[in-house]
Design a protein around this motif. Structure first.
Motif, PDB file in Angstrom:
ATOM      1  N   GLU A 130       0.833  -1.201   0.000  1.00 55.68           N
ATOM      2  CA  GLU A 130       0.000   0.000   0.000  1.00 55.68           C
ATOM      3  C   GLU A 130       0.870   1.254   0.000  1.00 55.68           C
ATOM      4  O   GLU A 130       0.630   2.204  -0.753  1.00 55.68           O
ATOM      5  CB  GLU A 130      -0.918   0.009   1.224  1.00 55.68           C
ATOM      6  CG  GLU A 130      -1.956  -1.110   1.242  1.00 55.68           C
ATOM      7  CD  GLU A 130      -1.476  -2.363   1.956  1.00 55.68           C
ATOM      8  OE1 GLU A 130      -2.303  -3.045   2.570  1.00 55.68           O
ATOM      9  OE2 GLU A 130      -0.254  -2.655   1.895  1.00 55.68           O
ATOM     10  N   CYS A 248      -5.342   2.899  -7.940  1.00 55.58           N
ATOM     11  CA  CYS A 248      -5.334   2.572  -6.515  1.00 55.58           C
ATOM     12  C   CYS A 248      -5.923   3.747  -5.752  1.00 55.58           C
ATOM     13  O   CYS A 248      -5.385   4.850  -5.783  1.00 55.58           O
ATOM     14  CB  CYS A 248      -3.908   2.295  -6.056  1.00 55.58           C
ATOM     15  SG  CYS A 248      -3.781   1.846  -4.312  1.00 55.58           S
ATOM     16  N   LEU A 259      -7.332   2.813   2.193  1.00 50.63           N
ATOM     17  CA  LEU A 259      -7.507   2.344   0.827  1.00 50.63           C
ATOM     18  C   LEU A 259      -8.973   2.121   0.516  1.00 50.63           C
ATOM     19  O   LEU A 259      -9.766   1.797   1.406  1.00 50.63           O
ATOM     20  CB  LEU A 259      -6.749   1.031   0.611  1.00 50.63           C
ATOM     21  CG  LEU A 259      -5.234   1.073   0.767  1.00 50.63           C
ATOM     22  CD1 LEU A 259      -4.659  -0.318   0.550  1.00 50.63           C
ATOM     23  CD2 LEU A 259      -4.607   2.058  -0.203  1.00 50.63           C
ATOM     24  N   THR A 263      -9.476  -1.716  -4.060  1.00 49.75           N
ATOM     25  CA  THR A 263      -8.036  -1.898  -3.902  1.00 49.75           C
ATOM     26  C   THR A 263      -7.735  -2.944  -2.851  1.00 49.75           C
ATOM     27  O   THR A 263      -6.891  -3.830  -3.053  1.00 49.75           O
ATOM     28  CB  THR A 263      -7.371  -0.561  -3.513  1.00 49.75           C
ATOM     29  OG1 THR A 263      -7.698   0.435  -4.481  1.00 49.75           O
ATOM     30  CG2 THR A 263      -5.862  -0.718  -3.438  1.00 49.75           C
ATOM     31  N   MET A 276      -1.042  -1.350 -10.740  1.00 54.17           N
ATOM     32  CA  MET A 276      -1.728  -0.312  -9.964  1.00 54.17           C
ATOM     33  C   MET A 276      -0.974   1.008 -10.058  1.00 54.17           C
ATOM     34  O   MET A 276       0.252   1.047 -10.041  1.00 54.17           O
ATOM     35  CB  MET A 276      -1.814  -0.702  -8.492  1.00 54.17           C
ATOM     36  CG  MET A 276      -2.734  -1.862  -8.184  1.00 54.17           C
ATOM     37  SD  MET A 276      -2.857  -2.131  -6.375  1.00 54.17           S
ATOM     38  CE  MET A 276      -4.148  -3.372  -6.337  1.00 54.17           C
ATOM     39  N   HIS A 278      -1.435   5.312  -8.651  1.00 53.90           N
ATOM     40  CA  HIS A 278      -2.205   6.221  -7.779  1.00 53.90           C
ATOM     41  C   HIS A 278      -2.106   7.635  -8.321  1.00 53.90           C
ATOM     42  O   HIS A 278      -1.145   8.261  -8.363  1.00 53.90           O
ATOM     43  CB  HIS A 278      -1.662   6.155  -6.359  1.00 53.90           C
ATOM     44  CG  HIS A 278      -2.350   7.130  -5.429  1.00 53.90           C
ATOM     45  ND1 HIS A 278      -3.712   7.077  -5.154  1.00 53.90           N
ATOM     46  CD2 HIS A 278      -1.866   8.173  -4.729  1.00 53.90           C
ATOM     47  CE1 HIS A 278      -4.020   8.055  -4.310  1.00 53.90           C
ATOM     48  NE2 HIS A 278      -2.902   8.726  -4.042  1.00 53.90           N
TER      49      HIS A 278
END
Length: 278
Positions: A130, A248, A259, A263, A276, A278
């Motif tokens: 993450e 994401c 999150l 995701t 992924m 962001h």
């Protein structure tokens, strides 16, 4: 755009040989330079993460960590030579949640692995993946811990909702998409309102097709009895996809990462590689 510099995360997990093989195939496909960065759980540098340390974790001893590092470096360098790929080896004494995002910012693509709850060595740091996706600033190709994935990106499923994150992921994946046999732009209308806007699905599909990609559209209405994440995994399997592309969703606040539900589902239950951004 193409991937010219690829970074692969190296640890001592059981899935590590398969991750290296997948990274070699991706680097070969794009004629890219491949760097392996060895970064593992470091209790001495991040004592707070010991709260989440899994039972049986084996890296408490510095000598053992060094032994694993030497073995992984030898395997990685031999793999580069075997395939004939330009690359290098690196390691960091920083905590992984600092080392990997910093290194990621210098790469075009980062390859990492899903955590295996049955393998203590796959635990790198609390919320490691993450943190890498949300703070690294580069697309992350995440590989499931189970399976071999030497063919990635022949059939691609793009999760599309018109958001900034979805657009970023789609454009970050263009090197894969233009080489794919087929790309499906998959749009879900979770509200069930068939007259709701489709967030530019037709237009983004046309834009991708103008780059020479083979693109199709799949739209689903009225999702009520299954989560969006589970539906995405199910339909990707129906498509025969060997790569899912998705934005994401999440943000960092204080020391905790928040999150989105899709995701979280993909990180936990992924069955094929997922790119992924962001």
């Amino acid at each position: 755009m193409d991937y010219r510099d690829i970074l692969v995360h190296i640890d001592a997990s059981k899935a590590m040989p398969q991750r290296i093989e997948a990274a070699l195939h991706v680097a070969k496909r794009f004629n890219a330079r491949l760097t392996g960065l060895f970064s593992v759980f470091q209790p001495a540098l991040a004592p707070i993460s010991m709260i989440a340390q899994p039972p049986g974790y084996g890296f408490a001893d510095d000598a053992l960590r060094s032994e694993y590092q030497d073995a992984e470096e030898s395997m990685f360098r031999k793999a580069l030579a075997r395939v004939g790929i330009d690359g290098d080896w690196d390691f960091s004494t920083l905590a992984p949640n600092l080392a990997m995002p910093r290194a990621a910012r210098l790469a075009d693509l980062v390859i990492a692995g899903q955590r295996d709850p049955q393998d203590p060595e796959s635990f790198i740091a609390e919320q490691f993946i993450e943190n890498l996706v949300l703070s690294g600033g580069r697309p992350v190709l995440l590989l499931p811990y189970a399976g071999r994935f030497t063919e990635i990106g022949n059939t691609i499923c793009v999760a599309w909702d018109g958001s900034r994150e979805a657009s970023r992921a789609l454009h970050d994946a263009l090197p894969f998409i233009v080489r794919a046999r087929k790309t499906i732009i998959f749009s879900i209308n979770a509200s069930g309102e068939t007259d709701a806007p489709r967030f530019g699905t037709d237009r983004i599909a046309a834009a991708v097709a103008r780059r020479g990609a083979n693109v199709a559209i799949e739209e689903v209405d009225g999702v009520h009895d299954i989560s969006t994440g589970d539906l995405l995994l199910s339909r990707a399997a129906d498509f025969g996809a060997d790569l899912i592309v998705m934005g994401c969703y999440g943000h960092a606040r204080l020391r905790e990462l928040f999150l989105g539900g899709v995701t979280r589902t993909l990180l936990k239950s992924m069955t094929v590689p997922v790119l992924m951004s962001h």
